[in-house]
Design an enzyme around this catalytic site. Structure first.
Site, PDB file in Angstrom:
ATOM      1  N   PHE A 352     -38.701 -21.163 -49.405  1.00 29.30           N
ATOM      2  CA  PHE A 352     -38.687 -21.181 -50.895  1.00 29.30           C
ATOM      3  C   PHE A 352     -39.280 -19.911 -51.543  1.00 29.30           C
ATOM      4  CE2 PHE A 352     -39.622 -25.727 -49.450  1.00 29.30           C
ATOM      5  CZ  PHE A 352     -38.282 -26.301 -49.796  1.00 29.30           C
ATOM      6  N   ASP A 466     -41.329 -32.342 -46.851  1.00 27.11           N
ATOM      7  CA  ASP A 466     -40.994 -31.110 -45.985  1.00 27.11           C
ATOM      8  C   ASP A 466     -42.321 -30.881 -44.997  1.00 27.11           C
ATOM      9  OD1 ASP A 466     -39.901 -28.871 -45.089  1.00 27.11           O
ATOM     10  OD2 ASP A 466     -40.588 -27.640 -46.563  1.00 27.11           O
TER      11      ASP A 466
HETATM   12  N1  LIG Z   1     -52.530 -21.993 -48.738  1.00 28.39           N
HETATM   13  C1  LIG Z   1     -52.336 -20.977 -47.639  1.00 28.39           C
HETATM   14  N2  LIG Z   1     -53.071 -20.201 -47.011  1.00 28.39           N
HETATM   15  C2  LIG Z   1     -52.801 -19.526 -46.091  1.00 28.39           C
HETATM   16  N3  LIG Z   1     -51.639 -19.062 -45.915  1.00 28.39           N
HETATM   17  C3  LIG Z   1     -50.606 -19.912 -46.319  1.00 28.39           C
HETATM   18  C4  LIG Z   1     -50.859 -20.895 -47.602  1.00 28.39           C
HETATM   19  N4  LIG Z   1     -49.658 -21.238 -47.888  1.00 28.39           N
HETATM   20  C5  LIG Z   1     -48.946 -20.662 -47.084  1.00 28.39           C
HETATM   21  N5  LIG Z   1     -49.327 -19.871 -46.376  1.00 28.39           N
HETATM   22  C6  LIG Z   1     -48.637 -18.972 -45.153  1.00 28.39           C
HETATM   23  O1  LIG Z   1     -47.487 -18.477 -45.756  1.00 28.39           O
HETATM   24  C7  LIG Z   1     -46.284 -18.782 -45.013  1.00 28.39           C
HETATM   25  C8  LIG Z   1     -44.889 -19.145 -45.747  1.00 28.39           C
HETATM   26  O2  LIG Z   1     -45.158 -20.333 -46.453  1.00 28.39           O
HETATM   27  P1  LIG Z   1     -43.868 -20.895 -46.839  1.00 28.39           P
HETATM   28  O3  LIG Z   1     -43.504 -20.280 -47.928  1.00 28.39           O
HETATM   29  O4  LIG Z   1     -44.297 -22.357 -47.531  1.00 28.39           O
HETATM   30  O5  LIG Z   1     -42.805 -21.255 -45.910  1.00 28.39           O
HETATM   31  P2  LIG Z   1     -42.799 -22.396 -44.725  1.00 28.39           P
HETATM   32  O6  LIG Z   1     -43.763 -23.386 -45.246  1.00 28.39           O
HETATM   33  O7  LIG Z   1     -41.325 -22.625 -44.776  1.00 28.39           O
HETATM   34  O8  LIG Z   1     -43.115 -21.515 -43.583  1.00 28.39           O
HETATM   35  C9  LIG Z   1     -46.709 -19.887 -44.311  1.00 28.39           C
HETATM   36  O9  LIG Z   1     -46.173 -19.931 -42.859  1.00 28.39           O
HETATM   37  C10 LIG Z   1     -48.170 -19.576 -43.947  1.00 28.39           C
HETATM   38  O10 LIG Z   1     -48.389 -18.960 -42.923  1.00 28.39           O
END
Ligand SMILES: Nc1ncnc2c1ncn2[C@@H]1O[C@H](COP(=O)(O)OP(=O)(O)O)[C@@H](O)[C@H]1O
Ligand SMILES: *[C@@H]1O[C@H](CO)[C@@H](O)[C@H](O)[C@H]1NC(C)=O
Ligand SMILES: *[C@@H]1O[C@H](CO)[C@@H](O)[C@H](O)[C@H]1NC(C)=O
Ligand SMILES: *[C@@H]1O[C@H](CO)[C@@H](O)[C@H](O)[C@H]1NC(C)=O
Ligand SMILES: *[C@@H]1O[C@H](CO)[C@@H](O)[C@H](O)[C@H]1NC(C)=O
Ligand SMILES: *[C@@H]1O[C@H](CO)[C@@H](O)[C@H](O)[C@H]1NC(C)=O
Ligand SMILES: *[C@@H]1O[C@H](CO)[C@@H](O)[C@H](O)[C@H]1NC(C)=O
Ligand SMILES: *[C@@H]1O[C@H](CO)[C@@H](O)[C@H](O)[C@H]1NC(C)=O
Ligand SMILES: [Mg+2]
Length: 669
Positions: A352, A466
């Site tokens: 996303f 998801d």
């Molecule tokens: N609240 C958060 N705190 C720390 N790291 C986060 C947080 N949200 C997402 N991330 C990191 O960002 C990465 C990418 O997140 P995202 O865009 O949701 O992709 P996906 O969930 O498809 O891997 C995640 O794999 C995670 O490591």
């Protein structure tokens, strides 16, 4: 009388002539070292400027070359040729009031005793004007019109022979390529003048030009007039001025008899004093434009900077959003927090968008900012409404959503920062550190309790859509927190219901979800099942890189299970240290949840109780119905994956022609 004396007497005119001729030519580039004969108001300035008059009234000023000059071989032969060149300036005290002019004069005497100022130009008086016995030949540069002497105008050049009534006069000016150009004598500007007399042709030429110009080839005045009878053998040359609130300056002068007046070095000439109200100092005349240009530039830069800043930090806020303002973050704050969305602050990127770490400027709270780009504004209102309502979801196993921000084509979601990152980093691709079985089991129970909260315990049913290892984040105490709830919904809203996108991650999508496009709590359970197997086995649900028997995790676990070796599926990174009962429970629960038929999958409440051990899990075979048919059941749904194997993306979108009314929150409770 001795013969020597007689010889001397006989040769006297010759001796005088030779001695006089010796004095010419002369050249004065300024008059610093000159010994001019001055009278009246004439004076020499420190810088060598000859000041014939200095704004004085009704007086005369004369400056003569001190030595006599011979203009003829004898008193009754024709006059020699002569030529003079000078640079002058006539500066009026008041712009519009012209004083009387300036003349170049050949005079039988050094100086002009008895001459009158004003209209007489310091040349004559009432009694001798027009009298041939005065022997005076002059060129007047007249800046006043004297009607009594038939002046043509108040800015003319005239040749005066013994009289102020000019033999020839013309308005001041010069010819440039045959075109006449006016010159204003009393403009205060420095000009050049050439006066030439040719003794053979008796042509009397007067030429003017502005300072920087070359000598015009056509003279302003050209008069055929034999001055031989007028002038004496010995004459003096000089200038006369009759000022009237005017200053007359001579800057340089050269003269020759029987030759062309030598040129002057214009760069050596003295400067004329400034007139009228003191002009602004050079520093101001140059400084002011420079300062204003610099200021203008600065203002432009500032405006550009603020315009850019405004554009850079521009947000989109619509009327309906005003209710959600408390949940909004300003883009500027997020920009500052993430240090301008620096690559260094990037936590990861998923299907996303990109996620950045940030520290909010005022509160110093650590946040994770997710930048989601979206094209259509459709469904944005509902989505933001849901985001805001999800901001109220509070559970120890959910990542708190702190707020959002919206820009053109971009949505920013602000979550609490999870210092230990996402779970997938501890499972896949030779993790740097891994989790023990106890930690994993705690995570599994945490996630289950989070999903249960979403499905059953909140005021509305929230479907996560998801669930997967990368959406399970670990907080400071390695406690599992489920993130990204409902985000898939943003993309679920196709603009056309006929082409609804099913969004989720490959391997976690329930077969009936891809078929109907409808997300349910049951499809969440399916994803949770895949997640369980993933955590225990340390493998992705679908791994196209593995050998075909291991490519689909659930198939592989089933095959191990049917062979009675289910524990063979356990993640080798655990190093064999795990509670067998718990592992078996989780694997079997994973298979049960991954069942292709949604009605067979347990609900979240049961799942939580199975995991707690407060409820016995049904035997797989009985739950799946006929034992032999189980494989078929499971595999039925995986055909979907098979055709997607080529896709390497973790998040896949399936397009179908489905008409569904998807909603994240499926009605009240
Ligand atoms: N609240 C958060 N705190 C720390 N790291 C986060 C947080 N949200 C997402 N991330 C990191 O960002 C990465 C990418 O997140 P995202 O865009 O949701 O992709 P996906 O969930 O498809 O891997 C995640 O794999 C995670 O490591
Ligand atoms: C300047 O000229 C005058 C005569 O006009 C003369 O008496 C005087 O000696 C001259 N001075 C110099 C320095 O030549
Ligand atoms: C010329 O006159 C002005 C004022 O009328 C005076 O200030 C200036 O000093 C004069 N210059 C000379 C060289 O006498
Ligand atoms: C003046 O006399 C010289 C020689 O004595 C002569 O060469 C010259 O032509 C004469 N000039 C005029 C204008 O008569
Ligand atoms: C002047 O000219 C006259 C004739 O016109 C002549 O008689 C006389 O000798 C001349 N004088 C001199 C000094 O040359
Ligand atoms: C006029 O000027 C001449 C020559 O300079 C002089 O001889 C005469 O006395 C003057 N007349 C008057 C009235 O000043
Ligand atoms: C020059 O001066 C004359 C008379 O003063 C005037 O008629 C004419 O227009 C002027 N020409 C220019 C180009 O100034
Ligand atoms: C004077 O001007 C005319 C042109 O008008 C020129 O032919 C002649 O040579 C000039 N005379 C001098 C002495 O420059
Ligand atoms: Mg995520």
């Amino acid at each position: 009388m001795s013969p020597i004396k007689l010889l001397a007497l006989l040769l006297l005119p010759q001796i005088v002539a030779i001695s006089a001729s010796d004095s010419s030519p002369f050249t004065f580039n300024g008059f610093k070292s000159a010994n001019l004969s001055l009278d009246g108001v004439a004076q020499l300035a420190q810088n060598g400027l000859l000041i014939l008059s200095n704004f004085t009234k009704q007086q005369t000023g004369h400056a003569f070359y001190p030595h006599p000059l011979t203009f003829k071989n004898s008193s009754n032969t024709s006059a020699f040729s002569f030529s003079t060149y000078f640079v002058f300036a006539i500066v009026p005290q008041f712009q519009l009031l012209g004083g009387h002019g300036l003349t170049f004069v050949l005079s039988p005497t050094r100086g002009l005793p008895g001459s009158l100022p004003s209209t007489y130009l310091g040349l004559f008086n009432e009694s001798n004007n027009g009298d041939i016995s005065n022997h005076i030949v002059a060129v007047e540069l007249d800046t006043l019109r004297s009607a009594e002497f038939n002046d043509i105008d108040d800015n003319h050049v005239g040749i005066d022979i013994t009289s102020l009534e000019s033999v020839l006069a013309k308005p001041a000016g010069y010819y440039e390529k045959g075109v006449f150009k006016n010159l204003t004598l009393n403009s205060g500007k420095t000009m050049q003048a050439w006066i030439e007399y040719d003794g053979v042709s008796t042509l009397f030429n007067v030429t003017l030009a502005p300072l920087k110009s070359r000598k015009p080839s056509t003279p302003l005045l050209s008069l055929r007039y034999d001055i031989s009878p007028i002038i004496n053998q010995i004459m003096y040359v000089g200038f006369s001025a009759a000022p009237l609130q005017t200053s007359h300056y001579i800057l340089g002068w050269s003269f020759d008899i029987n030759g062309a007046a030598p040129p002057l070095d214009l760069s050596e000439l003295p400067k004329i004093p400034r007139i009228g109200p003191k002009k602004q100092p050079k520093s101001l005349t140059i400084g002011l434009p420079v300062i204003s240009v610099v200021l203008l530039l600065l203002v432009t830069i500032c405006v550009a900077y603020y315009a850019r800043r405004k554009w850079k930090f521009a947000e989109v806020v619509e009327g309906w959003e005003l209710d959600y303002i408390p949940h909004r973050f300003t883009y500027k704050d997020l920009y500052i927090a993430t240090k301008g969305f620096k690559e260094k602050e990037l936590l990861g990127s998923g299907g996303f968008g990109k996620v950045y770490r940030g520290i909010m400027p005022k509160s110093r709270i650590e946040v994770a900012v997710k930048k989601v780009s979206h094209e259509s504004r459709q469904g944005m209102k509902e989505f933001v409404a849901e985001i805001v309502s999800m901001g109220r979801l509070r559970h120890r196993n959910l990542v708190p959503l702190l707020g959002y921000c919206r820009r053109k084509g971009e949505l920013l979601l602000v979550y609490e920062y999870m210092p230990n990152g996402s779970l997938d980093k501890y499972l896949h691709d030779q993790p740097k550190s891994t989790l023990t079985w106890a930690q994993r089991f705690k995570v599994i129970k945490g996630v289950a309790s989070g999903i249960l909260y979403l499905h059953e315990e909140w005021e509305q049913v929230v479907i996560h859509r998801d669930i997967k290892a990368s959406n399970v984040l670990l907080d400071g105490e390695l406690k599992a927190r489920l993130g990204d709830f409902g985000l898939a919904r943003l993309y679920d809203h196709g603009s056309d219901p006929q082409t609804t996108h099913v969004v989720g991650t490959l391997g976690y999508l329930a077969p009936e979800h891809t078929r109907t496009g409808k997300a349910t709590t049951s499809s969440d359970v399916y994803a949770f099942g895949a997640f369980l197997l993933e955590v225990v086995c340390g493998r992705r649900p679908v791994d196209p890189k593995s050998s075909s028997e291991k490519a689909v995790l659930v198939e592989w676990v089933i095959s191990l299970w049917s062979g009675g070796e289910i524990l063979g599926a356990v993640d080798p990174n655990l190093g064999g240290e795990f509670a067998e009962g718990e592992v078996e429970l989780v694997l079997k629960l994973g298979l049960l949840c991954s069942h292709s038929r949604p009605e067979i999958r347990p609900g979240m409440r049961e799942i939580v109780r199975y995991l707690e051990g407060t409820l016995a899990m049904p035997e797989l075979s009985s739950a799946a119905g006929v034992s032999g048919g189980e494989l078929g059941y499971y595999c039925e749904g995986f055909d979907d994956y098979r055709f997607s194997y080529t896709s390497t993306a973790q998040t896949a979108m399936f397009s179908g022609s489905l008409s569904v009314s998807n909603s994240l929150i499926s009605g009240g409770r």
